[in-house]
Design an enzyme around this catalytic site. Structure first.
Site, PDB file in Angstrom:
ATOM      1  N   GLU A 117      10.179 -61.482  31.195  1.00 45.13           N
ATOM      2  CA  GLU A 117       9.663 -60.163  30.838  1.00 45.13           C
ATOM      3  C   GLU A 117       8.800 -60.236  29.578  1.00 45.13           C
ATOM      4  OE1 GLU A 117      12.866 -56.963  32.426  1.00 45.13           O
ATOM      5  OE2 GLU A 117      13.538 -58.174  30.762  1.00 45.13           O
TER       6      GLU A 117
ATOM      7  N   CYS B  80       4.600 -58.263  23.023  1.00 48.10           N
ATOM      8  CA  CYS B  80       5.847 -58.952  22.679  1.00 48.10           C
ATOM      9  C   CYS B  80       6.135 -59.913  23.827  1.00 48.10           C
ATOM     10  CB  CYS B  80       6.962 -57.921  22.505  1.00 48.10           C
ATOM     11  SG  CYS B  80       8.585 -58.671  22.253  1.00 48.10           S
TER      12      CYS B  80
ATOM     13  N   CYS C 114      17.991 -67.980  27.508  1.00 43.19           N
ATOM     14  CA  CYS C 114      18.155 -68.433  26.116  1.00 43.19           C
ATOM     15  C   CYS C 114      19.479 -69.163  25.988  1.00 43.19           C
ATOM     16  CB  CYS C 114      18.131 -67.226  25.169  1.00 43.19           C
ATOM     17  SG  CYS C 114      18.133 -67.680  23.415  1.00 43.19           S
TER      18      CYS C 114
ATOM     19  N   CYS D 173      23.734 -64.996  21.591  1.00 44.18           N
ATOM     20  CA  CYS D 173      24.161 -64.043  20.561  1.00 44.18           C
ATOM     21  C   CYS D 173      24.951 -62.918  21.239  1.00 44.18           C
ATOM     22  CB  CYS D 173      22.952 -63.470  19.835  1.00 44.18           C
ATOM     23  SG  CYS D 173      21.926 -64.724  19.042  1.00 44.18           S
TER      24      CYS D 173
ATOM     25  N   CYS E 256      23.061 -59.655  22.501  1.00 45.09           N
ATOM     26  CA  CYS E 256      21.740 -59.739  23.145  1.00 45.09           C
ATOM     27  C   CYS E 256      21.858 -59.971  24.648  1.00 45.09           C
ATOM     28  CB  CYS E 256      20.934 -60.872  22.517  1.00 45.09           C
ATOM     29  SG  CYS E 256      19.287 -61.060  23.228  1.00 45.09           S
TER      30      CYS E 256
ATOM     31  N   CYS F 106      14.312 -54.360  21.693  1.00 40.15           N
ATOM     32  CA  CYS F 106      14.844 -55.641  21.218  1.00 40.15           C
ATOM     33  C   CYS F 106      16.190 -55.931  21.849  1.00 40.15           C
ATOM     34  CB  CYS F 106      15.064 -55.619  19.712  1.00 40.15           C
ATOM     35  SG  CYS F 106      13.608 -55.307  18.777  1.00 40.15           S
TER      36      CYS F 106
HETATM   37  N1  SAH Z   1      15.425 -65.729  19.596  1.00 37.38           N
HETATM   38  C1  SAH Z   1      14.543 -65.145  18.625  1.00 37.38           C
HETATM   39  C2  SAH Z   1      13.469 -64.276  19.271  1.00 37.38           C
HETATM   40  C3  SAH Z   1      14.003 -63.035  19.962  1.00 37.38           C
HETATM   41  S1  SAH Z   1      13.432 -61.649  19.098  1.00 37.38           S
HETATM   42  C4  SAH Z   1      15.348 -64.372  17.606  1.00 37.38           C
HETATM   43  O1  SAH Z   1      16.544 -64.244  17.797  1.00 37.38           O
HETATM   44  O2  SAH Z   1      14.801 -63.941  16.597  1.00 37.38           O
HETATM   45  C5  SAH Z   1      14.475 -60.421  19.681  1.00 37.38           C
HETATM   46  C6  SAH Z   1      15.084 -59.661  18.546  1.00 37.38           C
HETATM   47  O3  SAH Z   1      15.945 -58.637  19.074  1.00 37.38           O
HETATM   48  C7  SAH Z   1      15.960 -60.553  17.686  1.00 37.38           C
HETATM   49  O4  SAH Z   1      15.848 -60.156  16.344  1.00 37.38           O
HETATM   50  C8  SAH Z   1      17.327 -60.203  18.236  1.00 37.38           C
HETATM   51  O5  SAH Z   1      18.353 -60.547  17.367  1.00 37.38           O
HETATM   52  C9  SAH Z   1      17.183 -58.719  18.448  1.00 37.38           C
HETATM   53  N2  SAH Z   1      18.223 -58.145  19.314  1.00 37.38           N
HETATM   54  C10 SAH Z   1      18.989 -58.780  20.216  1.00 37.38           C
HETATM   55  N3  SAH Z   1      19.833 -57.924  20.812  1.00 37.38           N
HETATM   56  C11 SAH Z   1      19.605 -56.720  20.263  1.00 37.38           C
HETATM   57  C12 SAH Z   1      20.161 -55.422  20.465  1.00 37.38           C
HETATM   58  N4  SAH Z   1      21.115 -55.230  21.372  1.00 37.38           N
HETATM   59  N5  SAH Z   1      19.679 -54.404  19.724  1.00 37.38           N
HETATM   60  C13 SAH Z   1      18.686 -54.615  18.826  1.00 37.38           C
HETATM   61  N6  SAH Z   1      18.115 -55.794  18.602  1.00 37.38           N
HETATM   62  C14 SAH Z   1      18.572 -56.840  19.308  1.00 37.38           C
END
Ligand code: SAH
Length: 338
Positions: free
Chosen positions: A91, A104, A111, A115, A118, A331
């Site tokens: 996506e 974006c 991945c 986390c 996420c 995000c």
């Molecule tokens: N792997 C990289 C790039 C992904 S950016 C990174 O972690 O930075 C995607 C962003 O969205 C990251 O900052 C991630 O932590 C954030 N993110 C993940 N799950 C989220 C959620 N449920 N709500 C808000 N932000 C989230």
């Protein structure tokens, strides 16, 4: 067969020179692709017919294929689902603002980092994206939207620093005057805290904006949320940010998701301020976007208290307004599924 979206201008020039083709032809072709959004050799009218036919034997221009598109009724954010050559799905999101259009983009199918908050990590990791698949997301969105993309953020699916070679080449192509011609200040890369990647960014692209997904005030909270903390711990990450600040004289953006009763207390805010004290950073607070699982958003009061404590400690702090939540385009909500 080489997909031209894999190549920089100088790589194509070298291939042409080896084959006895005039070097300036390479620039003409890149111009069709990147300035005129033309992906069909037969329409490249300043090339001879014979040359166009011969190009088709060795080269293709392949973009990811559109499987689905959703447009947010709230803010016009567009979320795209693409099918790749091997049927994998990824996506991308297009954020539309009166003064800028931000792509974006994803860097991996799935991945590895998993986390807790996420959606992307839930399906595991499949593979790295190729340069053509990274660049192809941008070109395909430009084609669909019909306007020039002005900013690119590597904040879609995957961890950019675990696909660094392709990310590096993509940044060079995004920035190149003969290609997407987007200034480095309008490119941002986000990492969950892969320290060698942070060092590479300081060395290779000090002008590119670097974001760190910190999401925790200290080591013990981060450990629970982000397994990557076992590889690169919170204190090591703080040191790496400090080294980045010193080497580049630039700030980094700290991304901090606020999760109710997990990392959102006044005490958490004070601990965070203490741990970031030595650093040059801006802080983005993001109330967590809904994904499957138990995490909830804090109350407005908790959010504003948290922000106030950081500001009182001298940190520039922005509360990020989520975009495209109605289409799960915000995000952490990208899963690569329909
Ligand atoms: N792997 C990289 C790039 C992904 S950016 C990174 O972690 O930075 C995607 C962003 O969205 C990251 O900052 C991630 O932590 C954030 N993110 C993940 N799950 C989220 C959620 N449920 N709500 C808000 N932000 C989230």
């Amino acid at each position: 067969m080489i997909n031209l979206l894999e190549l920089t201008l100088s790589e194509l020039q070298n291939l042409f020179v080896e084959k006895g083709i005039q070097k300036f032809r390479a620039k003409q072709i890149m111009n069709w692709i990147y300035q005129k959004n033309c992906y069909d050799f037969s329409k490249m009218s300043n090339l001879s017919k014979d040359f166009r036919v011969s190009l088709r034997k060795d080269y293709s221009i392949r973009l990811p294929e559109l499987r689905d598109k959703q447009v947010s009724a709230l803010d016009g954010t567009r979320k795209y689902l693409w099918v790749l050559d091997d049927s994998e799905l990824i996506e991308s999101v297009l954020l539309i603002h009166p003064k800028r259009v931000t792509a974006c983009i994803s860097t991996q199918v799935g991945c590895k980092l998993d986390c807790a908050f996420c959606a992307t990590g839930k399906g595991g990791f499949t593979r790295n994206l190729k340069v053509s698949e990274i660049i192809g997301q941008i070109l395909s969105m430009e084609k669909d939207f019909g306007e020039k993309i002005t900013n690119v953020v590597f904040m879609g699916m995957g961890e950019p620093m675990l696909n660094y070679n392709s990310v590096k080449k993509s940044i060079e192509m995004i920035n190149s005057k003969d290609m997407l011609n987007i200034s480095k200040r309008r490119i941002a890369v986000s990492t969950a805290g892969i320290i060698p990647g942070i060092e590479n960014m300081a060395e290779d692209f000090p002008e590119v904006v670097l974001s760190i997904s910190l999401h925790a005030p200290d080591n013990s909270v981060r450990e629970k949320l982000m397994p990557v903390n076992n590889l690169f711990s919170f204190p090591e990450l703080i040191q790496a940010i400090k080294a980045y600040n010193e080497k580049t004289s630039k700030r980094v953006t700290i991304e901090y998701i606020l999760i109710k009763d997990v990392n959102d207390s006044r005490n958490d805010a004070r601990t965070l301020a203490k741990n970031l004290k030595q650093l040059k950073v801006n802080i983005n607070l993001i109330p967590i976007n809904p994904v499957e699982g138990d995490f909830e958003r804090p109350s407005e009061k908790h959010i504003s208290d948290f922000k106030e404590i950081l500001e009182k400690n001298g940190f520039e702090t922005v509360l990020r307004h989520e975009k495209g939540t109605d289409i799960s385009g915000a995000c952490g909500q990208l899963r690569g599924k329909k």
